[in-house]
Design a protein around this motif. Structure first.
Motif, PDB file in Angstrom:
ATOM      1  N   LEU A 129       0.867  -1.177   0.000  1.00  0.00           N
ATOM      2  CA  LEU A 129       0.000   0.000   0.000  1.00  0.00           C
ATOM      3  C   LEU A 129       0.901   1.222   0.000  1.00  0.00           C
ATOM      4  CD1 LEU A 129      -2.546  -1.033   2.806  1.00  0.00           C
ATOM      5  CD2 LEU A 129      -2.654  -1.522   0.353  1.00  0.00           C
ATOM      6  N   LEU A 130       0.518   2.220  -0.787  1.00  0.00           N
ATOM      7  CA  LEU A 130       1.318   3.443  -0.889  1.00  0.00           C
ATOM      8  C   LEU A 130       0.423   4.653  -0.629  1.00  0.00           C
ATOM      9  CD1 LEU A 130       3.886   4.973  -1.477  1.00  0.00           C
ATOM     10  CD2 LEU A 130       3.625   4.481  -3.897  1.00  0.00           C
ATOM     11  N   PRO A 131       0.107   4.923   0.643  1.00  0.00           N
ATOM     12  CA  PRO A 131      -0.691   6.107   0.954  1.00  0.00           C
ATOM     13  C   PRO A 131       0.134   7.376   0.751  1.00  0.00           C
ATOM     14  CG  PRO A 131       0.074   5.077   2.975  1.00  0.00           C
ATOM     15  CD  PRO A 131       0.478   4.165   1.849  1.00  0.00           C
ATOM     16  N   VAL A 132      -0.537   8.427   0.307  1.00  0.00           N
ATOM     17  CA  VAL A 132       0.101   9.737   0.117  1.00  0.00           C
ATOM     18  C   VAL A 132      -0.449  10.674   1.180  1.00  0.00           C
ATOM     19  CG1 VAL A 132       0.468  11.652  -1.463  1.00  0.00           C
ATOM     20  CG2 VAL A 132       0.286   9.309  -2.358  1.00  0.00           C
ATOM     21  N   HIS A 133       0.444  11.227   1.999  1.00  0.00           N
ATOM     22  CA  HIS A 133       0.045  12.198   3.022  1.00  0.00           C
ATOM     23  C   HIS A 133       0.023  13.574   2.367  1.00  0.00           C
ATOM     24  CE1 HIS A 133       0.694   8.810   5.547  1.00  0.00           C
ATOM     25  NE2 HIS A 133       1.995   8.981   5.737  1.00  0.00           N
ATOM     26  N   LEU A 134      -1.108  13.923   1.779  1.00  0.00           N
ATOM     27  CA  LEU A 134      -1.160  15.105   0.920  1.00  0.00           C
ATOM     28  C   LEU A 134      -1.383  16.389   1.715  1.00  0.00           C
ATOM     29  CD1 LEU A 134      -0.908  15.353  -2.187  1.00  0.00           C
ATOM     30  CD2 LEU A 134      -3.379  15.650  -2.253  1.00  0.00           C
ATOM     31  N   ASN A 135      -0.766  17.456   1.247  1.00  0.00           N
ATOM     32  CA  ASN A 135      -0.977  18.814   1.759  1.00  0.00           C
ATOM     33  C   ASN A 135      -0.568  18.984   3.211  1.00  0.00           C
ATOM     34  OD1 ASN A 135      -2.136  19.595  -0.744  1.00  0.00           O
ATOM     35  ND2 ASN A 135      -4.111  18.760  -0.099  1.00  0.00           N
ATOM     36  N   GLY A 136       0.242  18.067   3.728  1.00  0.00           N
ATOM     37  CA  GLY A 136       0.680  18.180   5.108  1.00  0.00           C
ATOM     38  C   GLY A 136      -0.220  17.498   6.106  1.00  0.00           C
ATOM     39  N   ARG A 137      -1.067  16.574   5.627  1.00  0.00           N
ATOM     40  CA  ARG A 137      -1.973  15.825   6.515  1.00  0.00           C
ATOM     41  C   ARG A 137      -1.720  14.334   6.341  1.00  0.00           C
ATOM     42  NH1 ARG A 137      -6.832  16.142   9.302  1.00  0.00           N
ATOM     43  NH2 ARG A 137      -8.268  14.378   9.067  1.00  0.00           N
ATOM     44  N   VAL A 138      -1.502  13.642   7.442  1.00  0.00           N
ATOM     45  CA  VAL A 138      -1.242  12.205   7.397  1.00  0.00           C
ATOM     46  C   VAL A 138      -2.537  11.459   7.120  1.00  0.00           C
ATOM     47  CG1 VAL A 138      -0.355  10.227   8.678  1.00  0.00           C
ATOM     48  CG2 VAL A 138       0.697  12.465   8.984  1.00  0.00           C
ATOM     49  N   ALA A 139      -2.456  10.440   6.277  1.00  0.00           N
ATOM     50  CA  ALA A 139      -3.610   9.589   5.987  1.00  0.00           C
ATOM     51  C   ALA A 139      -4.009   8.807   7.230  1.00  0.00           C
ATOM     52  CB  ALA A 139      -3.270   8.649   4.835  1.00  0.00           C
ATOM     53  N   ALA A 140      -5.105   8.082   7.141  1.00  0.00           N
ATOM     54  CA  ALA A 140      -5.633   7.319   8.279  1.00  0.00           C
ATOM     55  C   ALA A 140      -4.761   6.092   8.540  1.00  0.00           C
ATOM     56  CB  ALA A 140      -7.074   6.903   8.002  1.00  0.00           C
ATOM     57  N   MET A 141      -3.592   6.323   9.144  1.00  0.00           N
ATOM     58  CA  MET A 141      -2.594   5.270   9.246  1.00  0.00           C
ATOM     59  C   MET A 141      -2.967   4.153  10.205  1.00  0.00           C
ATOM     60  SD  MET A 141      -0.268   5.666   7.031  1.00  0.00           S
ATOM     61  CE  MET A 141       1.042   4.585   7.613  1.00  0.00           C
ATOM     62  N   ASP A 142      -3.822   4.402  11.171  1.00  0.00           N
ATOM     63  CA  ASP A 142      -4.253   3.302  12.040  1.00  0.00           C
ATOM     64  C   ASP A 142      -5.013   2.257  11.244  1.00  0.00           C
ATOM     65  OD1 ASP A 142      -6.363   5.071  11.573  1.00  0.00           O
ATOM     66  OD2 ASP A 142      -7.115   5.003  13.639  1.00  0.00           O
ATOM     67  N   GLN A 143      -5.935   2.706  10.418  1.00  0.00           N
ATOM     68  CA  GLN A 143      -6.713   1.802   9.590  1.00  0.00           C
ATOM     69  C   GLN A 143      -5.851   1.169   8.504  1.00  0.00           C
ATOM     70  OE1 GLN A 143     -10.235   3.672   8.076  1.00  0.00           O
ATOM     71  NE2 GLN A 143     -10.984   1.840   7.014  1.00  0.00           N
ATOM     72  N   ILE A 144      -4.974   1.954   7.903  1.00  0.00           N
ATOM     73  CA  ILE A 144      -4.114   1.457   6.827  1.00  0.00           C
ATOM     74  C   ILE A 144      -3.160   0.388   7.344  1.00  0.00           C
ATOM     75  CG2 ILE A 144      -2.230   2.115   5.262  1.00  0.00           C
ATOM     76  CD1 ILE A 144      -3.699   4.855   4.997  1.00  0.00           C
ATOM     77  N   MET A 145      -2.532   0.626   8.476  1.00  0.00           N
ATOM     78  CA  MET A 145      -1.595  -0.349   9.026  1.00  0.00           C
ATOM     79  C   MET A 145      -2.317  -1.612   9.476  1.00  0.00           C
ATOM     80  SD  MET A 145       1.320   0.989   8.509  1.00  0.00           S
ATOM     81  CE  MET A 145       2.308  -0.243   9.388  1.00  0.00           C
ATOM     82  N   SER A 146      -3.526  -1.472   9.984  1.00  0.00           N
ATOM     83  CA  SER A 146      -4.314  -2.639  10.383  1.00  0.00           C
ATOM     84  C   SER A 146      -4.645  -3.517   9.178  1.00  0.00           C
ATOM     85  CB  SER A 146      -5.601  -2.180  11.077  1.00  0.00           C
ATOM     86  OG  SER A 146      -6.417  -3.284  11.405  1.00  0.00           O
ATOM     87  N   ILE A 147      -5.045  -2.871   8.082  1.00  0.00           N
ATOM     88  CA  ILE A 147      -5.329  -3.616   6.848  1.00  0.00           C
ATOM     89  C   ILE A 147      -4.062  -4.320   6.351  1.00  0.00           C
ATOM     90  CG2 ILE A 147      -5.931  -3.365   4.404  1.00  0.00           C
ATOM     91  CD1 ILE A 147      -7.762  -1.028   5.290  1.00  0.00           C
ATOM     92  N   ALA A 148      -2.947  -3.616   6.378  1.00  0.00           N
ATOM     93  CA  ALA A 148      -1.689  -4.184   5.894  1.00  0.00           C
ATOM     94  C   ALA A 148      -1.268  -5.395   6.718  1.00  0.00           C
ATOM     95  CB  ALA A 148      -0.594  -3.124   5.924  1.00  0.00           C
ATOM     96  N   ARG A 149      -1.391  -5.309   8.019  1.00  0.00           N
ATOM     97  CA  ARG A 149      -1.041  -6.459   8.873  1.00  0.00           C
ATOM     98  C   ARG A 149      -1.965  -7.630   8.615  1.00  0.00           C
ATOM     99  NH1 ARG A 149      -0.075  -2.200  12.656  1.00  0.00           N
ATOM    100  NH2 ARG A 149      -2.238  -2.338  13.399  1.00  0.00           N
ATOM    101  N   ARG A 150      -3.235  -7.339   8.442  1.00  0.00           N
ATOM    102  CA  ARG A 150      -4.219  -8.407   8.237  1.00  0.00           C
ATOM    103  C   ARG A 150      -3.960  -9.164   6.937  1.00  0.00           C
ATOM    104  NH1 ARG A 150      -8.044  -5.530   9.726  1.00  0.00           N
ATOM    105  NH2 ARG A 150      -8.985  -4.843   7.765  1.00  0.00           N
ATOM    106  N   HIS A 151      -3.508  -8.436   5.922  1.00  0.00           N
ATOM    107  CA  HIS A 151      -3.281  -9.061   4.616  1.00  0.00           C
ATOM    108  C   HIS A 151      -1.801  -9.350   4.351  1.00  0.00           C
ATOM    109  CE1 HIS A 151      -7.418  -8.629   3.032  1.00  0.00           C
ATOM    110  NE2 HIS A 151      -7.466  -7.563   3.818  1.00  0.00           N
TER     111      HIS A 151
END
Length: 374
Positions: A129-151
């Protein structure tokens, strides 16, 4: 034209730091420290400490940080990498240059990847997964990291616009397998040319990037491990960036103050969306102050005539550039954003007086259009 309110003011930026920057450059030149000297190593150490990771690898662009990060986690032909289309093209180009396939999904209202759409895009070929933290705001990394660990897939953070932004107290670029930063001159931490860095806690990813940036050579042993690239951060640029890094916390505080001034000046205008989203763990640093309106093009022209410089990121979806060879993924939010967003002046040098003038002009524009017109 000379703008009353420039988007940024690189000349003033330099003047404010002239003594420190000239001293750093002179130190490099007088000592012949041009390529891979202590200034680069010191900057890497300080950057790693700032981001909160073990390693930082100085590179000549944010693109190379993305490319080497993906290569470092093993992305290659036949793999898929999930990311967004509302980003600078380098994000997608890095995936393609690995031989992998970019899987483009839509963004949420805060312009970052819509984490609720990720799992539907995962296939047996998904490598990262390649989330982009655009405009100086971090993406929803708790949800993203949870999905990544699960898969059991990796995460690479495109943090090119988010140095200093945090999520639940963790810095952008410290949560995935690697973080990728750009030091393009107009970033919150910018050099006097291009530059970038990869950050990671993985020694193997750091080592691979360190070798790839210097034509595949291990500088300590002289052994070549890959057919690499020429992508080393210039030593003089590293010295300049070290100077600026010391000032970065103050600049970020100022940016948040400018953003709050914009919020106060623009609140209550019908059909105008401001970039103040619920900070559900995020601490935004406002690389860009992006407002949204269906009257974007007319507003931009009005501001130009009033002497206010603005930018648009990006005026059409990436897949409409035929030379990129991308299929239309059917992303309605991305398409709408391209039609509607405009970035207002925002920098360490932007003054509250400039903000007040800009917000006054925007209010005047909308008052002339009437309350119900989009």
């Amino acid at each position: 034209m000379a703008y009353k309110v420039p988007f940024i003011d690189p000349k003033l930026h330099y003047q404010n730091l002239k003594a420190e920057i000239d001293g750093a450059i002179q130190d490099c030149l007088c000592n012949g420290d041009l390529i891979y000297r202590h200034q680069l190593r010191e900057f890497e150490k300080d950057l790693a400490e700032f981001v909160g990771v073990k390693y930082a690898v100085g590179l000549n662009s944010g693109y190379h940080a993305l490319l080497f990060a993906l290569m470092g986690i093993g992305v290659g032909p036949g793999d898929e990498v999930i990311t967004v289309a509302h980003t600078f093209v380098a994000t997608v180009s890095a995936i393609i240059h690995c031989g992998a396939t970019p899987i483009l999904i839509d963004v949420a209202p805060d312009y970052n990847i819509d984490a609720d759409r990720i799992e539907a895009a995962i296939t047996p070929r998904t490598k990262a997964l390649l989330p982009v933290h655009l405009n100086g705001r971090v993406a929803a990394m708790d949800q993203i990291m949870s999905i990544a660990r699960r898969h059991r897939i990796s995460v690479v953070e495109d943090a090119a616009q988010a140095l200093g932004a945090t999520f639940n107290g963790q810095m952008a670029g410290s949560m995935g397998a690697a973080g990728c930063f750009s030091f393009y001159p107009f970033k919150v931490l910018g050099g006097f040319g291009d530059g970038g860095s990869l950050t990671t806690n993985d020694p193997q990813v750091a080592q691979m990037a360190s070798r790839l940036r210097y034509n595949g050579e291990d500088r300590e042993t002289g052994e070549y491990h890959y057919h690499g690239q020429t992508a080393l951060l210039d030593n003089v640029q590293a010295a300049v960036l070290s100077v600026k890094l010391r000032h970065l916390p103050v600049w970020l505080k100022h940016r948040r103050g400018v953003a709050e001034r914009y919020r106060r000046g623009l609140s209550g205008i019908n059909n105008l969306a401001l970039p103040h989203f619920p900070e559900t763990g995020q601490w935004d640093i406002f690389q860009n102050y992006v407002i949204r309106t269906r009257a974007r093009d007319r507003l931009r022209e009005y501001l130009r005539e009033a002497g206010v410089e603005t930018l648009v990121h990006w005026p059409k979806p990436m897949w409409e550039h035929r030379g990129l060879g991308l299929k239309n993924p059917g992303l309605p939010e991305t398409e709408a954003i391209c039609r509607e967003v405009i970035s207002l002046p925002m920098s360490a040098e932007t003054t509250f007086e400039q903000v007040d003038y800009t917000t006054g002009q925007i209010r005047e524009f909308f008052s002339r259009r009437g309350p119900d017109r989009s």
